[in-house]
Scaffold this motif. Structure first.
Motif, mmCIF file in Angstrom:
data_model
loop_
_atom_site.group_PDB
_atom_site.id
_atom_site.type_symbol
_atom_site.label_atom_id
_atom_site.label_comp_id
_atom_site.label_asym_id
_atom_site.label_seq_id
_atom_site.Cartn_x
_atom_site.Cartn_y
_atom_site.Cartn_z
ATOM 1 N N LEU A 143 0.850 -1.241 0.117
ATOM 2 C CA LEU A 143 -0.008 -0.263 0.012
ATOM 3 C C LEU A 143 1.121 1.206 0.113
ATOM 4 N N LEU A 144 1.882 1.397 1.000
ATOM 5 C CA LEU A 144 2.973 2.719 1.045
ATOM 6 C C LEU A 144 3.814 2.702 -0.664
ATOM 7 N N GLN A 145 4.191 1.536 -0.853
ATOM 8 C CA GLN A 145 4.735 1.509 -2.262
ATOM 9 C C GLN A 145 4.035 2.270 -3.199
ATOM 10 N N MET A 146 2.379 1.738 -3.276
ATOM 11 C CA MET A 146 1.729 1.979 -5.017
ATOM 12 C C MET A 146 1.871 3.329 -4.908
ATOM 13 N N VAL A 147 1.026 4.064 -2.989
ATOM 14 C CA VAL A 147 0.739 5.098 -2.786
ATOM 15 C C VAL A 147 2.236 6.367 -3.569
ATOM 16 N N ALA A 148 3.492 5.814 -3.272
ATOM 17 C CA ALA A 148 4.644 6.211 -3.758
ATOM 18 C C ALA A 148 5.546 6.494 -5.589
ATOM 19 N N HIS A 149 4.655 5.349 -6.158
ATOM 20 C CA HIS A 149 4.990 4.787 -6.858
ATOM 21 C C HIS A 149 3.994 5.513 -8.660
ATOM 22 N N LEU A 156 -2.704 8.340 -16.500
ATOM 23 C CA LEU A 156 -3.397 6.855 -17.107
ATOM 24 C C LEU A 156 -2.446 6.608 -16.028
ATOM 25 N N GLU A 157 -1.144 6.390 -15.010
ATOM 26 C CA GLU A 157 -0.740 5.650 -14.562
ATOM 27 C C GLU A 157 -0.786 5.771 -13.481
ATOM 28 N N ILE A 158 -1.171 7.456 -12.958
ATOM 29 C CA ILE A 158 -1.446 7.506 -11.473
ATOM 30 C C ILE A 158 -3.369 6.795 -11.284
ATOM 31 N N ARG A 159 -4.382 7.083 -12.760
ATOM 32 C CA ARG A 159 -5.355 6.066 -12.357
ATOM 33 C C ARG A 159 -5.170 5.129 -12.236
ATOM 34 N N THR A 160 -4.158 4.386 -13.118
ATOM 35 C CA THR A 160 -4.006 2.474 -12.968
ATOM 36 C C THR A 160 -3.960 1.600 -11.295
ATOM 37 N N HIS A 161 -2.921 3.003 -11.212
ATOM 38 C CA HIS A 161 -2.009 2.566 -9.648
ATOM 39 C C HIS A 161 -3.281 3.122 -8.400
ATOM 40 N N ASN A 162 -3.886 4.364 -8.528
ATOM 41 C CA ASN A 162 -4.635 4.915 -7.702
ATOM 42 C C ASN A 162 -6.094 3.778 -7.120
ATOM 43 N N LEU A 163 -6.679 3.302 -8.542
ATOM 44 C CA LEU A 163 -7.739 2.091 -8.343
ATOM 45 C C LEU A 163 -7.437 1.461 -7.282
ATOM 46 N N PRO A 164 -6.466 0.828 -7.455
ATOM 47 C CA PRO A 164 -6.354 -0.991 -6.721
ATOM 48 C C PRO A 164 -6.266 -0.774 -4.726
ATOM 49 N N LEU A 165 -5.894 1.000 -4.736
ATOM 50 C CA LEU A 165 -5.778 0.991 -3.503
ATOM 51 C C LEU A 165 -6.599 0.351 -2.872
ATOM 52 N N ALA A 227 -12.130 8.425 -17.306
ATOM 53 C CA ALA A 227 -13.683 8.303 -17.138
ATOM 54 C C ALA A 227 -13.861 6.236 -17.173
ATOM 55 N N PHE A 228 -13.666 6.268 -18.608
ATOM 56 C CA PHE A 228 -14.262 4.629 -18.274
ATOM 57 C C PHE A 228 -12.976 3.620 -18.092
ATOM 58 N N LEU A 229 -11.660 3.894 -17.497
ATOM 59 C CA LEU A 229 -10.435 3.175 -16.589
ATOM 60 C C LEU A 229 -11.886 3.242 -15.476
ATOM 61 N N THR A 230 -12.161 4.119 -14.709
ATOM 62 C CA THR A 230 -12.716 4.278 -13.329
ATOM 63 C C THR A 230 -14.140 3.237 -13.698
ATOM 64 N N ILE A 231 -14.913 2.773 -14.663
ATOM 65 C CA ILE A 231 -16.177 2.628 -14.887
ATOM 66 C C ILE A 231 -15.741 0.773 -15.566
ATOM 67 N N PHE A 232 -14.643 0.670 -15.899
ATOM 68 C CA PHE A 232 -14.191 -0.203 -16.364
ATOM 69 C C PHE A 232 -14.135 -1.425 -14.720
ATOM 70 N N PHE A 233 -13.399 -0.683 -13.623
ATOM 71 C CA PHE A 233 -12.926 -0.654 -11.981
ATOM 72 C C PHE A 233 -14.053 -1.294 -11.628
ATOM 73 N N CYS A 234 -14.840 -0.710 -12.097
ATOM 74 C CA CYS A 234 -16.305 -0.952 -10.566
ATOM 75 C C CYS A 234 -16.950 -2.224 -11.703
ATOM 76 N N TRP A 235 -16.696 -2.584 -12.882
ATOM 77 C CA TRP A 235 -17.165 -3.265 -13.962
ATOM 78 C C TRP A 235 -16.287 -5.118 -13.134
ATOM 79 N N HIS A 236 -14.845 -4.456 -12.654
ATOM 80 C CA HIS A 236 -14.091 -5.668 -12.175
ATOM 81 C C HIS A 236 -15.231 -5.967 -10.881
ATOM 82 N N LEU A 237 -15.256 -4.933 -9.717
ATOM 83 C CA LEU A 237 -16.369 -5.308 -9.004
ATOM 84 C C LEU A 237 -16.736 -6.083 -8.574
ATOM 85 N N ALA A 238 -17.790 -5.974 -9.934
ATOM 86 C CA ALA A 238 -18.941 -6.981 -9.920
ATOM 87 C C ALA A 238 -18.682 -8.247 -10.456
#
Length: 295
Positions: A143-149, A156-165, A227-238
């Motif tokens: 968790l700590l390293q993903m925040v610093a990463h 785009l990279e920030i969004r993809t790495h922040n969503l799995p936090l 925006a669709f990156l966040t939408i796809f993350f929500c789909w992963h939850l379901a």
């Protein structure tokens, strides 16, 4: 290894562990187990070899993350990302930041796997709390390293790495709770779902950043892509909740089939007659008298 394989291989490992837990948890719920894994007996009472006592999870941690650490520094062959400081530069700056961030994460998971093996093989009594504490520590470091990463990355990279936090943070909370409040089936299910979500998103991250399925790259300056990156993350939850439900359904069918197979042979054996007036018991008595007479 920080490119495609550096995300693909960990994603496959985490998702495979999630599927493994989905099966284990489903079977435990169907059997009404009070504990997810039965504790090992004291070391002096074990009659198995050491490799027969360890759980799959500990072996996977040690093997997979040892490979990842070596690959992070020396893959592709001929590369060397191990030096932490550039001694040739008069300022002696740090270097290979991404490789050392990844290696730190992998190293703590490797340490967690070694703790599992030590607890299950060498300690006189298996310490389940010690094993869980090792996993919690590894996830906290992740968790700590993903925040610093995400520093000095594009949107785009920030969004993809922040969503799995979110799933990683919840995993830390769930596993910490399990250390003090074990044997909670609801936490088993929640932990398994979070593992599946995190593993599947690692695979999605690999596709998004390095190998888009459509052949067209994602654009960091596109609000629609973000925006669709966040939408796809929500789909992963379901979707992963549905995967967990499917695994439970399949295990339920298998459990019912095995139960019926166990019950069927027992119906083929006729119970021993105990009623004194029954004809079968009378026949048995006559046969016994005749055999005594022959003797």
């Amino acid at each position: 290894m920080g490119m495609l394989l550096g995300h693909l291989f960990p994603g496959l490992v985490i998702y495979s562990v999630g599927l493994y837990y989905a099966v284990v948890v489903s079977r435990a719920l169907l059997r009404g187990q009070e504990q997810l894994f039965h504790p090992l007996p004291p070391r002096h009472n074990r009659d198995q070899r050491w490799w027969q006592q360890v759980h799959v999870e500990g072996v996977v941690k040690v093997g997979a993350f040892l490979i990842l650490i070596v690959g992070e520094f020396f893959f592709p062959p001929g590369t060397n990302h191990f030096p932490m400081v550039d001694w040739k530069d008069p300022r002696q700056p740090f270097q290979n930041r991404n490789s050392w961030q990844h290696a730190t994460i992998f190293g703590f998971f490797l340490l967690s796997g070694l703790v599992d093996l030590i607890s299950q093989v060498w300690l006189a009594w298996q310490s389940i709390k010690l094993e869980q504490a090792g996993t919690v520590l590894a996830l906290a470091v992740l968790l700590l390293q993903m925040v610093a990463h995400t520093e000095h990355k594009n949107a785009l990279e920030i969004r993809t790495h922040n969503l799995p936090l979110l799933p990683v943070f919840l995993l830390v909370l769930v596993l910490t709770t399990e250390v003090w409040v074990p044997s909670q089936p609801l936490l088993w299910v929640f932990k398994t779902w979070l593992l599946l979500v995190f593993g599947s998103w690692m695979l999605q991250m690999t596709s998004t950043l390095y190998a888009p399925l459509s052949g067209q790259p994602w654009w960091a300056d596109s609000p629609e892509d973000l925006a669709f990156l966040t939408i796809f993350f929500c789909w992963h939850l379901a979707i992963q909740a549905e995967v967990l439900a499917v695994v439970y359904a399949l295990c339920s069918l298998w459990h019912g089939r095995c139960s019926s197979c166990i019950e069927v042979p027992s119906t083929r054996h006729q119970p021993y007659p105990t009623d004194p007036s029954s004809e079968e018991l009378e026949k048995l008595r006559v046969e016994a008298v005749l055999q005594d007479g022959d003797v």
